[in-house]
Write a protein that holds these residues in place. Structure first.
Motif, PDB file in Angstrom:
ATOM      1  N   LEU A  60       0.834  -1.196   0.000  1.00 28.86           N
ATOM      2  CA  LEU A  60       0.000   0.000   0.000  1.00 28.86           C
ATOM      3  C   LEU A  60       0.873   1.251   0.000  1.00 28.86           C
ATOM      4  O   LEU A  60       1.901   1.291   0.665  1.00 28.86           O
ATOM      5  CB  LEU A  60      -0.906   0.026   1.233  1.00 28.86           C
ATOM      6  N   ARG A  62       0.644   5.269   0.933  1.00 19.40           N
ATOM      7  CA  ARG A  62      -0.213   6.174   1.700  1.00 19.40           C
ATOM      8  C   ARG A  62       0.237   7.621   1.510  1.00 19.40           C
ATOM      9  O   ARG A  62       1.345   7.885   1.029  1.00 19.40           O
ATOM     10  CB  ARG A  62      -0.188   5.793   3.183  1.00 19.40           C
ATOM     11  N   LYS A  91      -1.739   3.663   9.697  1.00 18.70           N
ATOM     12  CA  LYS A  91      -3.032   3.347   9.113  1.00 18.70           C
ATOM     13  C   LYS A  91      -3.957   4.554   9.053  1.00 18.70           C
ATOM     14  O   LYS A  91      -4.960   4.538   8.348  1.00 18.70           O
ATOM     15  CB  LYS A  91      -3.695   2.211   9.891  1.00 18.70           C
ATOM     16  N   ILE A  95      -4.894   5.836   1.933  1.00 15.16           N
ATOM     17  CA  ILE A  95      -4.270   5.054   0.864  1.00 15.16           C
ATOM     18  C   ILE A  95      -4.447   5.808  -0.454  1.00 15.16           C
ATOM     19  O   ILE A  95      -5.549   6.254  -0.788  1.00 15.16           O
ATOM     20  CB  ILE A  95      -4.905   3.654   0.765  1.00 15.16           C
ATOM     21  N   VAL A  98      -1.962   1.291  -4.675  1.00 13.72           N
ATOM     22  CA  VAL A  98      -1.575  -0.057  -4.239  1.00 13.72           C
ATOM     23  C   VAL A  98      -0.864  -0.712  -5.426  1.00 13.72           C
ATOM     24  O   VAL A  98      -1.249  -0.502  -6.580  1.00 13.72           O
ATOM     25  CB  VAL A  98      -2.804  -0.877  -3.789  1.00 13.72           C
ATOM     26  N   GLY A 142      -7.601  -2.192   3.423  1.00 14.16           N
ATOM     27  CA  GLY A 142      -6.264  -2.288   2.853  1.00 14.16           C
ATOM     28  C   GLY A 142      -6.004  -3.639   2.224  1.00 14.16           C
ATOM     29  O   GLY A 142      -5.418  -3.737   1.129  1.00 14.16           O
ATOM     30  N   CYS A 145      -7.765  -3.933  -1.042  1.00 12.75           N
ATOM     31  CA  CYS A 145      -7.035  -3.206  -2.091  1.00 12.75           C
ATOM     32  C   CYS A 145      -5.892  -4.059  -2.623  1.00 12.75           C
ATOM     33  O   CYS A 145      -5.659  -4.134  -3.841  1.00 12.75           O
ATOM     34  CB  CYS A 145      -6.485  -1.893  -1.542  1.00 12.75           C
TER      35      CYS A 145
END
Length: 203
Positions: A60, A62, A91, A95, A98, A142, A145
């Motif tokens: 991921l 971010r 977290k 996001i 990905v 997540g 994704c």
């Protein structure tokens, strides 16, 4: 459960390879049916079964990360996560992208990148934008994704016929389409047609 046995992906809640999800089948009178949904870790297992992929990893990206994608004669990615944030703090950051990278036995690599907008577009197209229909999107966004980008990359990777069929059935499950077993048949036998043998008591 038949699909789980065929795939070797155990829905045990520990490995996160697969999950048993109840779905309503309105074609059969609005009954609940159990569907096998593959988790992103299950996708990793399926991709490696071909023997031609040594490593496959989804990641991921971010907000705040340094992320660049280059095309040309040397396609590559550069991703530098924002330092100093771990666990729950990390977290909290939204996001943005990905991606998944596969490394083959000969050292070559292939990758797939998706923006979060692309992920959401596919999610809506599959009619799973309602979290009540697929709660994993609400509880494990997540991971879903990661699974989405893995599915797209897997289409280009070497895979067995069984793995390809499982990936298609998983896409059906996520879209709320009842899973079919193809030519498989389930026999409903009367009790008197089933032989039984007494099991000796343990000593």
């Amino acid at each position: 459960m038949l699909l789980s046995a065929q795939s070797g992906l155990i829905p045990d809640g520990i490995t996160q390879h697969a999950h048993l999800i109840p779905r309503r089948n309105r074609k059969k009178g609005d009954i609940l049916e159990c569907n096998l949904q593959i988790g992103y870790r299950g996708y990793l297992v399926l991709c490696r079964r071909s023997g031609e992929v040594t490593v496959i990893k989804p990641t991921l990206v971010r907000e705040g990360d340094k992320f660049k994608q280059f095309f040309g004669t040397d396609d590559r990615l550069e991703h530098e996560p924002l330092p100093g944030l771990l666990g729950a703090d990390e977290k909290e950051r939204k996001i943005t992208h990905v991606y998944a990278v596969a490394t083959f036995t000969n050292g070559a690599k292939d990758f797939e990148v998706m923006s979060v907008e692309e992920v959401e577009a596919l999610r809506r197209r599959a009619h799973v934008d309602d979290d009540s229909k697929n709660p994993a999107w609400g509880t494990d966004y997540g991971e879903m994704c990661k699974k989405t980008v893995l599915r797209r990359l897997c289409k280009r990777l070497p895979q067995s016929e069984d793995a390809a069929r499982l990936l298609e059935l998983d896409a059906q499950a996520e879209a709320g389409i009842p899973q079919g077993l193809g030519d498989s048949k389930i026999l409903d036998l009367p009790e008197d047609a089933v032989e039984s043998k007494a099991v000796p008591a343990a000593t």
